[in-house]
Scaffold this motif. Sequence first.
Motif, mmCIF file in Angstrom:
data_model
loop_
_atom_site.group_PDB
_atom_site.id
_atom_site.type_symbol
_atom_site.label_atom_id
_atom_site.label_comp_id
_atom_site.label_asym_id
_atom_site.label_seq_id
_atom_site.Cartn_x
_atom_site.Cartn_y
_atom_site.Cartn_z
ATOM 1 N N GLY A 117 0.778 -1.073 0.166
ATOM 2 C CA GLY A 117 0.009 0.195 -0.152
ATOM 3 C C GLY A 117 0.842 1.250 0.041
ATOM 4 O O GLY A 117 0.368 2.304 0.188
ATOM 5 N N THR A 153 0.917 -2.359 -4.581
ATOM 6 C CA THR A 153 -0.510 -2.726 -4.354
ATOM 7 C C THR A 153 -0.479 -3.533 -3.117
ATOM 8 O O THR A 153 0.238 -4.559 -3.130
ATOM 9 C CB THR A 153 -0.980 -3.434 -5.635
ATOM 10 O OG1 THR A 153 -1.039 -2.721 -6.722
ATOM 11 C CG2 THR A 153 -2.550 -3.961 -5.280
ATOM 12 N N ASP A 154 -1.609 -3.369 -2.309
ATOM 13 C CA ASP A 154 -1.547 -4.191 -1.133
ATOM 14 C C ASP A 154 -2.387 -5.440 -1.517
ATOM 15 O O ASP A 154 -3.667 -5.440 -1.931
ATOM 16 C CB ASP A 154 -2.565 -3.644 -0.117
ATOM 17 C CG ASP A 154 -2.512 -4.433 1.457
ATOM 18 O OD1 ASP A 154 -2.208 -5.470 1.312
ATOM 19 O OD2 ASP A 154 -2.884 -3.656 2.317
ATOM 20 N N SER A 156 -4.027 -7.849 0.042
ATOM 21 C CA SER A 156 -5.027 -8.074 0.689
ATOM 22 C C SER A 156 -6.133 -7.044 0.582
ATOM 23 O O SER A 156 -7.190 -7.236 1.384
ATOM 24 C CB SER A 156 -4.440 -8.161 2.379
ATOM 25 O OG SER A 156 -4.166 -6.609 2.861
ATOM 26 N N LYS A 157 -6.125 -6.243 -0.483
ATOM 27 C CA LYS A 157 -7.320 -5.377 -0.531
ATOM 28 C C LYS A 157 -8.571 -5.794 -0.808
ATOM 29 O O LYS A 157 -8.734 -6.843 -1.276
ATOM 30 C CB LYS A 157 -6.678 -4.452 -1.703
ATOM 31 C CG LYS A 157 -6.664 -5.012 -2.959
ATOM 32 C CD LYS A 157 -6.127 -4.260 -3.791
ATOM 33 C CE LYS A 157 -6.926 -3.162 -4.458
ATOM 34 N NZ LYS A 157 -6.277 -2.020 -5.420
ATOM 35 N N GLU A 158 -9.637 -5.016 -0.580
ATOM 36 C CA GLU A 158 -10.953 -5.705 -0.612
ATOM 37 C C GLU A 158 -11.271 -5.802 -2.234
ATOM 38 O O GLU A 158 -12.146 -6.811 -2.469
ATOM 39 C CB GLU A 158 -11.702 -4.694 0.110
ATOM 40 C CG GLU A 158 -11.673 -4.888 1.535
ATOM 41 C CD GLU A 158 -11.956 -5.890 2.171
ATOM 42 O OE1 GLU A 158 -13.089 -6.552 1.929
ATOM 43 O OE2 GLU A 158 -11.361 -6.376 3.010
ATOM 44 N N ASP A 188 -5.640 -1.812 -10.960
ATOM 45 C CA ASP A 188 -4.280 -2.474 -10.688
ATOM 46 C C ASP A 188 -3.185 -2.905 -11.614
ATOM 47 O O ASP A 188 -2.054 -3.162 -11.360
ATOM 48 C CB ASP A 188 -4.579 -3.626 -9.869
ATOM 49 C CG ASP A 188 -5.494 -3.083 -8.558
ATOM 50 O OD1 ASP A 188 -4.869 -2.578 -7.410
ATOM 51 O OD2 ASP A 188 -6.827 -3.687 -8.301
ATOM 52 N N GLY A 256 -5.871 -9.631 -3.586
ATOM 53 C CA GLY A 256 -7.493 -9.358 -3.134
ATOM 54 C C GLY A 256 -8.432 -10.544 -3.101
ATOM 55 O O GLY A 256 -7.765 -11.686 -2.659
ATOM 56 N N ASN A 385 -14.776 -8.012 -6.036
ATOM 57 C CA ASN A 385 -14.485 -8.137 -4.678
ATOM 58 C C ASN A 385 -15.073 -9.438 -4.052
ATOM 59 O O ASN A 385 -15.097 -10.234 -4.984
ATOM 60 C CB ASN A 385 -15.619 -6.789 -3.925
ATOM 61 C CG ASN A 385 -17.016 -7.088 -4.565
ATOM 62 O OD1 ASN A 385 -17.547 -8.116 -4.612
ATOM 63 N ND2 ASN A 385 -17.599 -5.961 -4.721
#
Length: 409
Positions: A117, A153-154, A156-158, A188, A256, A385
């Motif tokens: 992030g 990019t994280d 674990s993002k939603e 992304d 994600g 998502n």
Amino acid sequence: MNDNLLKESQVKENRRNFLKGGLVLGGLALLQPEKAISSPKTQGINEDFKILTGPYLQTNFGNSISILWITSKDSSSWVEYGESAELLDKKAYGKSGLGLKPTDRLNCVKLEHLKPGRTYYYKILSKEIKDFQPYKLTYGETVSSGIESFLNTDTSKEEVSFVMLNDIHDRPKSIAHLLDLDKGNPRDFVFFNGDIFDHQTDEQQIIKNMLQPCVDYFAKKTPFLYVRGNHETRGKFARDFPAYFDQVGNTSFTLGPVRFVILDTGEDKEDAHPVYAGIVDFDQYRIEQAAWLENEINRKEFKNAAFRVVLMHIPPRYSGDAHGAVHCTELFEPIMNRGKVDLVLSGHTHQYKVNPPVKGLNNYPIIIGGGPKEGFRTLTKIKANKKQIQVSMLDDSGKEVASHVCLKK
């Protein structure tokens, strides 16, 4: 079954007409004499030292990113980077082999152990190698890019968002045109699902028809992923082609709520076809990928993902009866059914289409992007998502021509 047979017949006829229209020349070019060109090692020998193209980003996520660029001559190259544009306090080099740092024109530096992030700033630097003697190396000038940035990019993002382009066929202006249809929206990554070229001729083709348009439009800040199509397997430069990318074959990663699986479907012609003169083995290559896919569907990362998405150029069904297409169906479809794949994204047929799940055949939807000609080009937008995947396909006028929603089962 009658409807499916009709679809197969229509696809076969469309591809036959397209090949008659000129693309067959891409395969026959293997048999024709070509103009002599300078080798990549010597083509810039009398030119000033410079960056030919780049930087461009690729990644499999996982808190790392690869930064690639091409110089006109051999060089010692590195990346300076940090979390501030004023303080590029870290330095990274390309992967060493047997203790030797790279001294080439094709540069790939992988930044690892990045913080999720976070925005990172970077610049690329290359120092010309003018003379390379056993005990004396003479450097020339150093060239560099400006300071660029990217968001790590994280994973674990939603929510995940990306766009897919396919079957550009050496029409570089299509890249910016199609991406403009979604301009300003966060992505992304950008995914190139094969046949970006007609065939592989030389380095200049790769730079002019793909890399430079990507660098100019997005690739300094947003990574792209790329898998070969059947046309990238053709031509005298096809064996050099992978060196210009960090990843063009099969791979998998989690971002994600989605487990992404990328398959390289190879050529659609049979290995014994005369244009290949006995120098390919795509059947065995696909068999090896099928074994890899079998292992992948048994991994906890695959099983535990909210959604499982496969990206492959030749779809596992609905692409005619050419040998490679049939082989993909035979090998991959049963495994993907067992693995409970949620969605397949493909190209190859040059006809955009949403093929819904058919029990006993493809238990998942197969969405196929359009072709290279104006009026048939598409941009496929995907957003996912934990509850659903939304797919929206735009034609090159910006009109939505297909859509689909995959709900969490």
